[in-house]
Design an enzyme around this catalytic site. Sequence first.
Site, PDB file in Angstrom:
ATOM      1  N   THR A 181       0.872  -1.183   0.000  1.00 29.26           N
ATOM      2  CA  THR A 181       0.000   0.000   0.000  1.00 29.26           C
ATOM      3  C   THR A 181       0.905   1.226   0.000  1.00 29.26           C
ATOM      4  O   THR A 181       2.078   1.131   0.382  1.00 29.26           O
ATOM      5  CB  THR A 181      -0.886   0.025   1.248  1.00 29.26           C
ATOM      6  OG1 THR A 181      -0.026   0.083   2.389  1.00 29.26           O
ATOM      7  CG2 THR A 181      -1.754  -1.216   1.348  1.00 29.26           C
ATOM      8  N   GLU A 325      -5.738  -3.802  -1.225  1.00 37.54           N
ATOM      9  CA  GLU A 325      -6.130  -4.895  -0.318  1.00 37.54           C
ATOM     10  C   GLU A 325      -7.251  -5.758  -0.878  1.00 37.54           C
ATOM     11  O   GLU A 325      -7.585  -6.789  -0.309  1.00 37.54           O
ATOM     12  CB  GLU A 325      -6.581  -4.315   1.030  1.00 37.54           C
ATOM     13  CG  GLU A 325      -5.458  -3.761   1.882  1.00 37.54           C
ATOM     14  CD  GLU A 325      -5.206  -2.282   1.664  1.00 37.54           C
ATOM     15  OE1 GLU A 325      -5.490  -1.792   0.553  1.00 37.54           O
ATOM     16  OE2 GLU A 325      -4.737  -1.608   2.595  1.00 37.54           O
ATOM     17  N   LYS A 433     -15.570  17.371   9.113  1.00 40.56           N
ATOM     18  CA  LYS A 433     -16.709  17.280  10.021  1.00 40.56           C
ATOM     19  C   LYS A 433     -16.973  18.665  10.611  1.00 40.56           C
ATOM     20  O   LYS A 433     -16.202  19.169  11.427  1.00 40.56           O
ATOM     21  CB  LYS A 433     -16.428  16.260  11.128  1.00 40.56           C
ATOM     22  CG  LYS A 433     -17.659  15.500  11.515  1.00 40.56           C
ATOM     23  CD  LYS A 433     -17.332  14.238  12.262  1.00 40.56           C
ATOM     24  CE  LYS A 433     -18.629  13.485  12.541  1.00 40.56           C
ATOM     25  NZ  LYS A 433     -18.480  12.351  13.384  1.00 40.56           N
ATOM     26  N   TRP A 438     -20.951  15.569   8.520  1.00 44.75           N
ATOM     27  CA  TRP A 438     -19.948  15.305   7.484  1.00 44.75           C
ATOM     28  C   TRP A 438     -20.246  16.100   6.225  1.00 44.75           C
ATOM     29  O   TRP A 438     -21.381  16.155   5.767  1.00 44.75           O
ATOM     30  CB  TRP A 438     -19.943  13.807   7.118  1.00 44.75           C
ATOM     31  CG  TRP A 438     -19.157  12.978   8.076  1.00 44.75           C
ATOM     32  CD1 TRP A 438     -18.259  13.420   8.984  1.00 44.75           C
ATOM     33  CD2 TRP A 438     -19.203  11.560   8.204  1.00 44.75           C
ATOM     34  NE1 TRP A 438     -17.731  12.368   9.669  1.00 44.75           N
ATOM     35  CE2 TRP A 438     -18.286  11.205   9.218  1.00 44.75           C
ATOM     36  CE3 TRP A 438     -19.906  10.545   7.560  1.00 44.75           C
ATOM     37  CZ2 TRP A 438     -18.065   9.896   9.612  1.00 44.75           C
ATOM     38  CZ3 TRP A 438     -19.681   9.238   7.950  1.00 44.75           C
ATOM     39  CH2 TRP A 438     -18.767   8.913   8.965  1.00 44.75           C
TER      40      TRP A 438
HETATM   41  P1  AMP Z   1      -5.045   2.009  -3.643  1.00 45.12           P
HETATM   42  O1  AMP Z   1      -4.941   0.887  -2.705  1.00 45.12           O
HETATM   43  O2  AMP Z   1      -3.781   2.819  -3.758  1.00 45.12           O
HETATM   44  O3  AMP Z   1      -5.576   1.584  -4.969  1.00 45.12           O
HETATM   45  O4  AMP Z   1      -6.090   3.052  -3.049  1.00 45.12           O
HETATM   46  C1  AMP Z   1      -7.392   2.647  -2.719  1.00 45.12           C
HETATM   47  C2  AMP Z   1      -8.228   3.843  -2.361  1.00 45.12           C
HETATM   48  O5  AMP Z   1      -8.425   4.704  -3.480  1.00 45.12           O
HETATM   49  C3  AMP Z   1      -9.626   3.484  -1.917  1.00 45.12           C
HETATM   50  O6  AMP Z   1      -9.682   3.018  -0.588  1.00 45.12           O
HETATM   51  C4  AMP Z   1     -10.358   4.803  -2.125  1.00 45.12           C
HETATM   52  O7  AMP Z   1     -10.129   5.697  -1.061  1.00 45.12           O
HETATM   53  C5  AMP Z   1      -9.694   5.361  -3.364  1.00 45.12           C
HETATM   54  N1  AMP Z   1     -10.514   5.087  -4.541  1.00 45.12           N
HETATM   55  C6  AMP Z   1     -10.343   4.109  -5.446  1.00 45.12           C
HETATM   56  N2  AMP Z   1     -11.286   4.191  -6.403  1.00 45.12           N
HETATM   57  C7  AMP Z   1     -12.090   5.229  -6.085  1.00 45.12           C
HETATM   58  C8  AMP Z   1     -13.264   5.824  -6.676  1.00 45.12           C
HETATM   59  N3  AMP Z   1     -13.767   5.400  -7.819  1.00 45.12           N
HETATM   60  N4  AMP Z   1     -13.817   6.875  -6.036  1.00 45.12           N
HETATM   61  C9  AMP Z   1     -13.293   7.350  -4.884  1.00 45.12           C
HETATM   62  N5  AMP Z   1     -12.196   6.849  -4.300  1.00 45.12           N
HETATM   63  C10 AMP Z   1     -11.598   5.801  -4.882  1.00 45.12           C
END
Ligand code: AMP
Length: 537
Positions: A181, A325, A433, A438
């Site tokens: 991550t 994840e 917030k 929110w």
């Molecule tokens: P990663 O593990 O780097 O791919 O990041 C995952 C995170 O990206 C998710 O938990 C979301 O917070 C954000 N994310 C992924 N796709 C979207 C989406 N379509 N809209 C909003 N947030 C997203």
Amino acid sequence: MMQNYSLRVSTIIDHAARFHPKRPVLGRSVEGGVVQNNWLGVQREAKQLAAALRGLGIKKGDVIGVMAWNTVRHLSVWYGVPGAGAVNHTLNPRLFAEQLIYIINHAEDRFIMVDPDLLPIFEAIIDKIPKIEKIIVLTDRANMPESPLDLLCYQELVKGQPTDEPWMEGDENDPCGICYTSGTTGKPKGVVYSHRSNVLHALAAAAPDMINISSNDSVMPVVPLFHANGWSIAYNAPMAGAAMVMPGRDMSAPGLYEMLEMGVTFTAAVPTIWLGMLQYLEAENLQFSSLKRVLIGGASCPRAVIETFQNKYGVQVLHAWGMTEMSPLGTICSFKPEVNALPDAERLSVQETVGHPPYSVDLKIVNDWGEDLPWDGVSQGRLLTRGAAVVQHYLKAKEDAVDSDGWFDTGDVAVMDENGYVRITDRLKDVIKSGGEWISSIELENCAMAHPGVAEAAAVAVPHEKWSERPVLVIVPAPDNRPKRSEVISLLEKRFAKWQLPDDIIFVDDLPHTATGKVSKLELRQRLLDQSYTLPE
Ligand code: AMP
């Protein structure tokens, strides 16, 4: 009784090589020019690589770090590494040196495989990764870079190796790949995909209501293979027998457009890539000649991008949500009959949600006490998931990443509706917030992005004496088109209540980004703090 068929990823490339052997797999190479191959050729080279890696002493479970662009050769590496029984640890070249050092040592990588232009990254950190035994440069002898490091040439290694080398057999639960991550807070965490989770994930993602690619598609992953399991596309395309076009390292809009015009019907990338592409098409007065569908995820896709793709260019947008994840697919916005029945404008609003999950991904929203919230389109809570390709615990972590019922907290805040469609409103750590209520930063940003003068927008919370926090909108103006503050406010007023409107709009030259291209709100809030920013009276 049925056979106990081991779900290993080598079965995917074998399927493509046996039943779709001549399907074109082409792409821009790191040496320059476009190379042509097919699934049989990709599989044979993967087998040669598996043989070469064994010859170099790679054993089952060994970890190999791979830092490479989306090339045809990378597809052979994608299958050759796990085919030899090793684990493919994808490395993002945009990581900070300390993060890269940490993850290479933490995952205990034995070898590095790297594209020639990225080699300087390793030259700079080689003293800090003492366990690396070999560095294999992904090119031929003629293009080997000059370097003080002891290097092996990929092409020489695979040449002459058997094209029928047997794959490593074994348990489908063996590790297959590792992706860390991005670690914006704390150390990056390793997510280990098993052969089984990757195969099941690819099967689930292939469903008609999901990415729905077939042998008639030509698929171009713009999203790098080192981002979140490459969005599983390097598994999905051969599984479907689809053709592939690999864009190489040129991520510019003209460079990508040129590759898309090689018959691509399905592509995938984060919204920023498509914002640039749409500006380019507009400026050059271009159209797509073959593209039919575009998967957009990784960050929220602004409505204007969805609208332009569909109405102006006839390309259907699949807005998706997922995370490292989750291998990574969580949801995709395709239309169930309930949505198909809606008028056009309402359907477009549904596309601002990230849609619904495939079979094998379960979801729920809960309040701060872990109690289930209703799917009423209003109740907002933490989004939890569990499934066949969802993390159980991070690499070397002492504790599970899930609760006692197997639910993993995604860290996202969401609303769900009666049809099971999910609207992501925030990251929990980025929520605003105000007076106990929110305010969705994602919705503020997307609304502002509808203004043509807004290139990028980020809403963040700023501490406030009375309301505890108030939103501030930080905007990067489009080149030569700086929007007026009042214009942005009047756009927002159409959609938000007065108390939800930002207290201030700040124009900046750029926003801080993470290694995967997301706006780093943590850093942005820190920037404002460092500048002693205060809200206007
Ligand atoms: P990663 O593990 O780097 O791919 O990041 C995952 C995170 O990206 C998710 O938990 C979301 O917070 C954000 N994310 C992924 N796709 C979207 C989406 N379509 N809209 C909003 N947030 C997203």
